[in-house]
Design a protein around this motif. Structure first.
Motif, PDB file in Angstrom:
ATOM      1  N   LEU A 205       1.032  -1.114   0.119  1.00  0.00           N
ATOM      2  CA  LEU A 205       0.010  -0.231   0.132  1.00  0.00           C
ATOM      3  C   LEU A 205       0.895   1.244   0.002  1.00  0.00           C
ATOM      4  O   LEU A 205       1.647   1.180   0.710  1.00  0.00           O
ATOM      5  N   VAL A 206       0.684   2.216  -0.786  1.00  0.00           N
ATOM      6  CA  VAL A 206       1.634   3.119  -1.068  1.00  0.00           C
ATOM      7  C   VAL A 206       1.040   4.496  -0.909  1.00  0.00           C
ATOM      8  O   VAL A 206      -0.369   4.707  -1.403  1.00  0.00           O
ATOM      9  N   VAL A 207       1.409   5.536  -0.171  1.00  0.00           N
ATOM     10  CA  VAL A 207       1.057   6.927  -0.056  1.00  0.00           C
ATOM     11  C   VAL A 207       1.957   7.962  -0.379  1.00  0.00           C
ATOM     12  O   VAL A 207       3.212   7.669   0.179  1.00  0.00           O
ATOM     13  N   HIS A 208       1.807   8.747  -1.084  1.00  0.00           N
ATOM     14  CA  HIS A 208       2.722   9.840  -1.465  1.00  0.00           C
ATOM     15  C   HIS A 208       2.276  11.153  -1.287  1.00  0.00           C
ATOM     16  O   HIS A 208       0.991  11.350  -1.548  1.00  0.00           O
ATOM     17  N   LEU A 209       2.891  11.883  -0.722  1.00  0.00           N
ATOM     18  CA  LEU A 209       2.743  13.282  -0.287  1.00  0.00           C
ATOM     19  C   LEU A 209       3.368  14.401  -0.879  1.00  0.00           C
ATOM     20  O   LEU A 209       4.752  14.075  -0.773  1.00  0.00           O
ATOM     21  N   HIS A 210       2.982  15.343  -1.348  1.00  0.00           N
ATOM     22  CA  HIS A 210       3.895  16.438  -1.914  1.00  0.00           C
ATOM     23  C   HIS A 210       2.969  17.764  -2.000  1.00  0.00           C
ATOM     24  O   HIS A 210       1.757  17.850  -1.955  1.00  0.00           O
ATOM     25  N   ALA A 211       3.709  18.857  -2.316  1.00  0.00           N
ATOM     26  CA  ALA A 211       3.309  20.091  -2.216  1.00  0.00           C
ATOM     27  C   ALA A 211       4.001  21.103  -3.175  1.00  0.00           C
ATOM     28  O   ALA A 211       4.885  20.549  -3.889  1.00  0.00           O
ATOM     29  N   ASN A 212       3.361  22.079  -3.840  1.00  0.00           N
ATOM     30  CA  ASN A 212       4.062  22.917  -4.840  1.00  0.00           C
ATOM     31  C   ASN A 212       5.231  23.773  -4.487  1.00  0.00           C
ATOM     32  O   ASN A 212       5.348  24.621  -5.131  1.00  0.00           O
ATOM     33  N   LYS A 213       5.376  23.742  -3.020  1.00  0.00           N
ATOM     34  CA  LYS A 213       6.457  24.585  -2.591  1.00  0.00           C
ATOM     35  C   LYS A 213       7.319  23.691  -1.496  1.00  0.00           C
ATOM     36  O   LYS A 213       6.812  23.203  -0.767  1.00  0.00           O
ATOM     37  N   ALA A 214       8.643  23.687  -2.019  1.00  0.00           N
ATOM     38  CA  ALA A 214       9.504  22.932  -0.894  1.00  0.00           C
ATOM     39  C   ALA A 214       9.561  22.985   0.481  1.00  0.00           C
ATOM     40  O   ALA A 214       9.039  24.208   1.109  1.00  0.00           O
ATOM     41  N   GLY A 215       9.781  21.844   1.488  1.00  0.00           N
ATOM     42  CA  GLY A 215       9.869  22.047   2.560  1.00  0.00           C
ATOM     43  C   GLY A 215       8.624  21.960   3.559  1.00  0.00           C
ATOM     44  O   GLY A 215       8.802  22.435   4.584  1.00  0.00           O
ATOM     45  N   ASN A 216       7.464  21.828   2.718  1.00  0.00           N
ATOM     46  CA  ASN A 216       6.422  21.864   3.474  1.00  0.00           C
ATOM     47  C   ASN A 216       5.621  20.495   3.893  1.00  0.00           C
ATOM     48  O   ASN A 216       4.265  20.538   4.125  1.00  0.00           O
ATOM     49  N   ILE A 217       6.128  19.434   3.858  1.00  0.00           N
ATOM     50  CA  ILE A 217       5.573  18.226   3.896  1.00  0.00           C
ATOM     51  C   ILE A 217       6.023  17.735   5.549  1.00  0.00           C
ATOM     52  O   ILE A 217       7.226  17.427   5.638  1.00  0.00           O
ATOM     53  N   SER A 218       4.910  18.018   6.479  1.00  0.00           N
ATOM     54  CA  SER A 218       5.336  17.532   7.789  1.00  0.00           C
ATOM     55  C   SER A 218       4.165  16.685   8.322  1.00  0.00           C
ATOM     56  O   SER A 218       3.210  17.043   8.165  1.00  0.00           O
ATOM     57  N   PHE A 219       4.507  15.506   9.184  1.00  0.00           N
ATOM     58  CA  PHE A 219       3.493  14.793   9.424  1.00  0.00           C
ATOM     59  C   PHE A 219       4.174  13.701  10.508  1.00  0.00           C
ATOM     60  O   PHE A 219       5.248  13.354  10.368  1.00  0.00           O
ATOM     61  N   GLU A 220       3.019  13.068  11.134  1.00  0.00           N
ATOM     62  CA  GLU A 220       3.402  11.765  11.944  1.00  0.00           C
ATOM     63  C   GLU A 220       2.612  10.780  11.529  1.00  0.00           C
ATOM     64  O   GLU A 220       1.370  10.711  11.196  1.00  0.00           O
ATOM     65  N   ALA A 221       3.225   9.593  11.501  1.00  0.00           N
ATOM     66  CA  ALA A 221       2.825   8.183  10.940  1.00  0.00           C
ATOM     67  C   ALA A 221       2.527   7.396  11.936  1.00  0.00           C
ATOM     68  O   ALA A 221       3.577   7.248  12.634  1.00  0.00           O
TER      69      ALA A 221
END
Length: 941
Positions: A350-366
C-alpha cells in the motif's frame, strides 16, 4: 467558473462526436468518484486494493486514516467441520418431511445434522468470576458506590458498543446512571424499559436486583415501589457480552428511547435514559464462543497526523477508476498539497505519496494501530515501523511494516511511530502478511513475507512504483469501455449525483457505476489471490456482518457475474481456486451427511473451506452450492472456449458435483419425480423437500456436464446415466396464481416480499427457463417477480436488474438500478462511496448490478448473440467496447435514438456466430482472430 463551463462544453462536444461517428473510435472514459469533504464514516471512505491488500482512504485534513486489510487474516483454524455419520439420520429427516412434519424434521436436523462448532471456552468459571466481582474494588450495584473516576459512554448503541468506538470489545462491563423520581410517581411501580441488551445483563436499582435476562429478548423490568426513593435513583447494569455486538442496544428505531415510566403508562410519558452513562470495564477476556465458521478480520490502521490545516480551501477527495489511484488535495496559505494512495500489485504494498508545490512543506506523524487486542508496535530503524498482531480465538498472526522515504527534510522513528519534518515530498510503503499458507496449512512466516515485500521496494523511485501499478492495473481495466452520453449532473460530486439520480436522467452515472463494479472486482480479486468475500477485501470490524464470509446461496456467485461478460475473465481464477478447495473438502461432507459420492458445499464457507451445514436447520441445510459454483466453471468455458481449462480444471469438478446429485436425488412417493430432499429454498420457508431452485441447478448441472463430456469425448457411460435421470427431475411448475412455484407443492404466498427470489434461478443466472425454451414458464416466472415486488435488499435489487433484463423489460430493470443507486438511509441503496447497502454493506450488489446492465445491452445465453435486448429509455444512446459473448466472441457496438448503428465482432476461436437485433438475424462463419463489422441492419460493412 468560465474554465469549468468551457471544459463541460468541450466534454459534451467530444461525447456527441463519439456517439454519432459511424466508425469505431473508442476511448477509455476517465470515470472518477469525488467529494468536497473528507470521509466521516467507513462507508464514506474510498476503497483501494490489489486483490490481497485492501485500504479504505478517509482523506482527513488534520488526521487522515487508511484502514487496511490483508485477505488471509481470519479468525479460526484448520479443523474438521463435519459431524461424523450424520447420514444415519437422513432417512428419518426425509420421512418426516414427506409426512408434512416440517418442525419435527427441523428439530431432528438441528440436533443431529448440523456442522460442528469450534471449541467452546470455559464459560461457567468466567461467569462465576464476573458475578463475584473479580477485578473490581467494591460493588458497583450499590447506590452509594463511588464512580467519580469512571469515564462516560453513549447509551444505547443499537449496532453494538463497537459502533461507538469499542471495536473488538467483548467481556464484562458495568454501566451506571441515575434519574430523579417525579413526585407524582411516588408509591407506584416503575417500568425500566431497556429493550435489547447483548448478551446477558444483571440490572440493579438502588442496589436491588430488578432483572436478569440472558437472551436477545427485550427487557422491561418492573422496579417495585418499595425500591424507589424520592429524588435520585441509581441504575446499575452489569453487561456480559461473549461475542459479536455488545452493550445496551435499546431500540432499532432510535427515536424510541430507553426510559423509566409508571406501570400502565407509555414510555413517551416517562423519563428518557438516553445519554452518557458511566462505565467500568471489568474484564475483556470472555471464554471463546463456539462458532460454525470463521470471520474475516481487519488488519490495522495507518494514521497520518498533520497540523496547521484548519484554513484549508479547495478540498477534493477522489478515486480515479482508470488508474486505481485515490487522491486528496487542498490548499493552505497559498500552498497546494496532494496525497496519492494506491495498492500496488507488482510491489505488494500500500503506497501513499505526499507532496506540495512549495519545497519543505511536508510535515506529519505516521502511526500504526489495530483493533486487535493482542498486538505490539516497534521501531525497526529511523525510517521503518512495524505492527505485529495475533487474532483472538484463532491461529493466524499478522505482520505489517511501514517505511517512509522523504526528499530532504528529516525522518525519525520512535516507539510510537515515524515523524517527517519539512520534507519536499514523502512516500509511505506499507506491507502486510500472515502465516496462512492454505486452508490446511498455517506454517507461513508473516514477518519474512512482509519484510521481503518491503525489501523488494528498495531502490525504486515513486514514479517507477506508480507507473508499474498503473500498467498492471490497466491491462485488466482497459479491456472494456462504456459510454452512455453526458448529463447535466456529470460535474457534480458523487454524493450529490447519488441523491439526484432517481429523479433526473444521468446516464453517465450508470456507466460510471458499471466501471466502478469492474474496478472493485479487479481490486479485490487478482489472479493468485483468494476470491472476493461478502465485503470484497474491505472490512473494519472484528465481528463483521455475517462474518464477511462466502455465502454460496447467491452472494459469492454474484460477485463474479461480471467477470466474463465485462471482460475480466482473469479475475475469475481466484473463485476457481476456492472451488477446487471446496471440491476437495466437500467430498467428506458428501460422505458424512449423505453417504454420497462427489462433493457439495452448503450455504456458507470460509477461508478454512467449511462445507457442512451451519447456523440453523431452517436454512443451513441447502445442497445447491456445489452445483451453482460449477456453473461458473462452465460459463468460463463458454466465454473463452478454453478446452484445456475444461479438461484439466472444470470438467473433473463438474462431474464430481453431478455425481453427488446422482446419489442424492430420491424419488418422491407422491409424484414419482426425482427430488432434492432435505433442502431449502434459500432462507425462505424452512426445511423442505423439493425446492424448485435445487431442481433447476441440478438439471442445469447435468446438462452442462453432459455437454462438457461430449466436447471432451469422455465418460459415455456417466453421460448416459445423467441423460436417463435428467427428465425424471421434478419440472418447473406453474401454480394457481399463475406464478412459478417455489416449492414442490403449490403453496406460494403472493404477499411474500422475501429478498431471495431463488425459484427464478433458472431465469438468471441459469438458462433452465428462457423465452425460447419455455415461454409459458418464463411468463410465470415474471409473475412471481411481480408478486415479490421491487423493494428489496441491495443485492436482491441487483438480481432483479438481471431478471427484468432477461424478461426484456429494460425500463423496469432501470427502475431497479434507480432503487439501488439512491442514498442508503436505513433502506437498501448505496452508501456515499457507492458501496452496496444490504444494509449493512455487502459488496455483491456492486457486482450484480453491472452484470445486469450488461444484460440490457447484450444477451447470449440462448445460443445466439442478441443486441440491445432490453435497452431502457434512459439509455437511448451509447457505445460499448470489449463486452464478451458466449462462444468466444468480443463485441463493440454503438446506438443512437434507441437504435443500433454499428457492431463489430472479434472471433477468438473461429466458431460460427449468430447475431440478432429486433427482428433481424444473421448467421455467419468466422475465423480465429478475425473482425466482422455490420451496420444497424446487420448488413456487412
Amino acid at each position: 467558473m468560465v474554465l469549468q463551463q468551457l471544459t463541460k462544453k468541450i466534454t459534451q462536444l467530444v461525447t456527441a462526436v463519439f456517439l454519432t461517428s459511424s466508425s469505431f473510435v473508442f476511448g477509455q472514459d476517465n470515470y472518477t468518484l469525488w467529494y468536497k469533504q473528507p470521509a466521516v464514516k467507513w462507508t464514506d471512505a474510498l476503497a483501494i486494493g490489489n486483490g490481497r491488500i485492501g485500504g479504505m482512504v478517509f482523506g482527513g485534513l488534520e488526521k487522515d486514516r487508511i484502514q487496511f486489510n490483508e485477505e488471509t487474516l481470519w479468525s479460526g483454524e484448520p479443523r474438521n467441520y463435519n459431524r461424523q455419520a450424520a447420514y444415519q439420520y437422513l432417512p428419518q429427516i426425509r420421512q418426516l418431511l414427506a409426512e408434512g412434519k416440517q418442525k419435527d424434521a427441523e428439530k431432528l436436523a438441528e440436533e443431529q445434522f448440523m456442522g460442528l462448532k469450534s471449541n467452546e471456552g470455559k464459560r461457567e468459571a468466567w461467569f462465576n468470576d464476573m458475578r463475584s466481582l473479580k477485578g473490581l474494588d467494591g460493588n458497583p450495584a450499590l447506590a452509594d458506590y463511588n464512580d467519580s473516576n469512571w469515564k462516560t459512554f453513549p447509551v444505547p448503541t443499537y449496532e453494538g458498543w463497537e459502533s461507538a468506538g469499542w471495536e473488538g470489545m467483548d467481556g464484562a462491563v458495568w454501566f451506571r446512571t441515575s434519574f430523579n423520581l417525579p413526585a407524582k410517581w411516588t408509591g407506584k411501580n416503575i417500568v425500566l424499559d431497556l429493550n435489547r441488551i447483548r448478551d446477558e445483563d444483571f440490572t440493579f436499582v438502588n442496589g436491588t436486583q430488578v432483572g436478569h435476562t440472558s437472551s436477545t429478548e427485550g427487557r422491561k423490568y418492573i422496579i417495585p415501589k418499595g425500591v424507589l426513593k424520592p429524588g435520585k435513583n441509581v441504575i446499575s447494569i452489569q453487561v456480559l457480552n461473549y461475542t459479536d455486538k455488545g452493550g445496551i442496544a435499546g431500540y432499532k428505531d432510535t427515536t424510541r428511547h430507553i426510559a423509566v415510566y409508571p406501570e400502565g403508562t407509555e414510555a413517551s410519558k416517562g423519563v428518557s435514559l438516553n445519554g452518557l452513562w458511566k462505565y467500568k470495564i471489568q474484564n475483556e477476556e470472555p471464554p471463546a464462543v463456539g462458532k460454525y465458521q470463521a470471520d474475516y478480520q481487519p488488519f490495522g490502521d495507518l494514521f497520518l497526523n498533520f497540523s496547521n490545516t484548519g484554513a484549508a480551501t479547495n478540498y477534493r477527495r477522489e478515486l480515479d477508476l482508470s488508474t486505481a489511484i485515490s487522491k486528496t488535495s487542498y490548499t493552505v496559505n497559498g500552498i497546494d498539497f496532494v496525497r496519492e494512495y494506491f495498492v500496488s500489485q507488482p510491489q505488494q504494498a500500500l503506497v501513499v505519496h505526499l507532496h506540495a508545490n512549495k519545497a519543505g512543506n511536508i510535515s506529519f506523524e505516521a502511526i500504526l494501530g489495530t483493533p486487535h487486542k493482542k498486538y505490539s508496535v516497534r521501531k525497526v530503524d529511523d525510517h521503518t515501523f512495524a505492527l505485529s498482531l495475533q487474532v483472538r480465538n484463532g491461529v493466524l498472526r499478522g505482520e505489517s511494516f511501514l517505511r517512509i522515504e522523504a526528499k530532504n527534510g528529516k525522518v525519525s522513528a520512535s516507539d510510537k511511530g515515524i515523524t517527517v519534518v519539512n520534507a519536499d515530498e514523502a512516500t509511505l510503503y506499507l506491507t502486510a502478511a500472515t502465516n496462512y499458507v492454505n486452508y490446511k496449512d498455517v506454517s507461513g512466516n508473516a514477518v519474512a513475507k512482509a519484510q521481503s515485500d518491503l525489501d523488494n521496494l528498495k531502490g525504486l523511485s515513486y514514479d517507477k512504483v506508480r507507473n508499474d501499478h498503473i500498467k498492471e492495473y490497466q491491462q485488466y481495466y482497459n479491456t472494456f469501455s462504456v459510454n452512455f452520453g453526458g448529463s447535466d449532473n456529470a460535474d457534480l460530486p458523487t454524493d450529490e449525483r447519488l441523491v439526484r439520480f432517481a429523479n433526473v436522467k444521468d446516464p453517465s452515472f450508470v456507466a460510471l457505476y458499471m466501471q466502478y463494479g469492474r474496478y472493485l472486482l479487479i481490486s479485490s480479486s487478482r489472479p493468485g489471490t483468494r476470491p472476493a468475500n461478502l465485503q470484497g477485501i474491505w472490512n473494519d470490524l472484528l465481528s463483521p456482518p455475517w462474518g464477511s464470509k462466502y455465502t454460496t446461496n447467491i452472494n459469492a456467485e454474484m460477485n463474479y457475474w461480471p467477470a466474463e461478460v465485462l471482460n475480466l475473465s482473469p479475475m475469475h481464477q481466484s473463485l476457481f481456486s476456492m472451488i477446487k478447495d471446496l471440491a476437495e473438502a466437500g467430498k467428506e461432507t458428501a460422505k458424512q451427511y449423505y453417504n454420497a459420492a462427489g462433493w457439495l458445499v452448503h450455504h456458507n464457507t470460509d477461508i478454512w473451506r467449511g462445507t457442512a451445514p451451519i447456523n440453523s436447520s431452517t436454512h443451513g441445510i441447502w445442497v445447491g452450492g456445489g452445483g451453482w459454483l460449477s456453473q461458473h466453471l462452465w460459463e468460463h468455458y463458454l466465454y473463452t472456449q478454453d478446452k484445456e481449462f475444461l479438461r484439466n480444471e472444470a470438467y473433473p469438478i463438474m462431474k464430481s458435483a453431478a455425481s453427488f446429485f446422482v446419489d442424492f436425488l430420491v424419488k418422491d412417493p407422491k409424484t414419482g419425480w426425482l427430488i432434492s430432499t432435505p433442502s431449502n429454498s434459500p432462507e425462505n420457508g424452512g426445511l423442505v423437500a423439493g425446492p424448485a431452485m435445487d431442481h433447476q441447478i441440478i438439471r442445469t448441472l447435468f446438462r452442462n456436464t453432459i455437454e462438457a463430456a461430449k466436447v471432451l469425448n469422455v465418460d459415455a457411460e456417466f453421460v448416459s446415466n445423467l441423460q436417463t435421470k435428467l427428465p425424471q427431475i421434478a419440472p418447473n411448475q406453474i401454480g394457481k396464481y399463475g406464478q412459478l412455484q417455489e416449492w414442490l407443492e403449490d403453496k406460494d404466498d403472493t404477499t411474500n416480499k422475501h429478498r431471495h427470489v431463488s425459484h427464478l434461478w433458472g431465469v438468471h443466472p441459469g438458462d433452465d427457463i428462457t423465452w425460447k425454451k419455455s415461454p409459458e414458464v418464463m411468463k410465470a416466472a415474471r409473475q412471481s417477480l411481480i408478486y415479490r415486488g421491487d423493494e428489496a435488499t441491495g443485492w436482491s435489487l441487483a438480481w432483479k436488474i438481471n431478471f427484468w433484463a432477461r424478461f426484456k423489460d429494460g425500463d423496469h430493470a432501470m427502475d431497479m438500478v434507480k432503487l439501488l443507486l439512491r442514498p442508503a438511509k436505513g433502506n437498501a441503496g448505496s452508501y456515499t462511496n457507492l458501496f452496496d447497502a444490504h444494509p449493512p454493506f455487502q459488496i455483491d450488489g456492486n457486482f450484480g448490478a453491472p452484470a445486469g446492465i450488461a444484460e440490457m445491452l447484450v444477451q447470449t445465453h440462448e445460443g445466439y448473440i442478441e443486441l440491445l435486448p432490453a435497452l431502457p429509455s434512459d439509455l437511448q444512446e451509447g457505445s460499448v467496447k470489449g463486452i464478451k459473448a458466449r462462444g468466444g466472441f468480443e463485441l463493440s457496438f454503438d446506438w443512437k435514438d434507441g437504435k443500433l448503428r454499428n457492431v463489430q465482432v472479434i472471433s477468438a476461436v473461429g466458431n460460427n456466430c449468430t447475431l440478432k437485433y429486433g427482428s433481424k438475424e444473421i448467421s455467419f462463419k468466422t475465423k480465429k482472430g478475425k473482425k466482422y463489422t455490420f451496420n444497424g441492419n446487420l448488413r456487412s460493412r
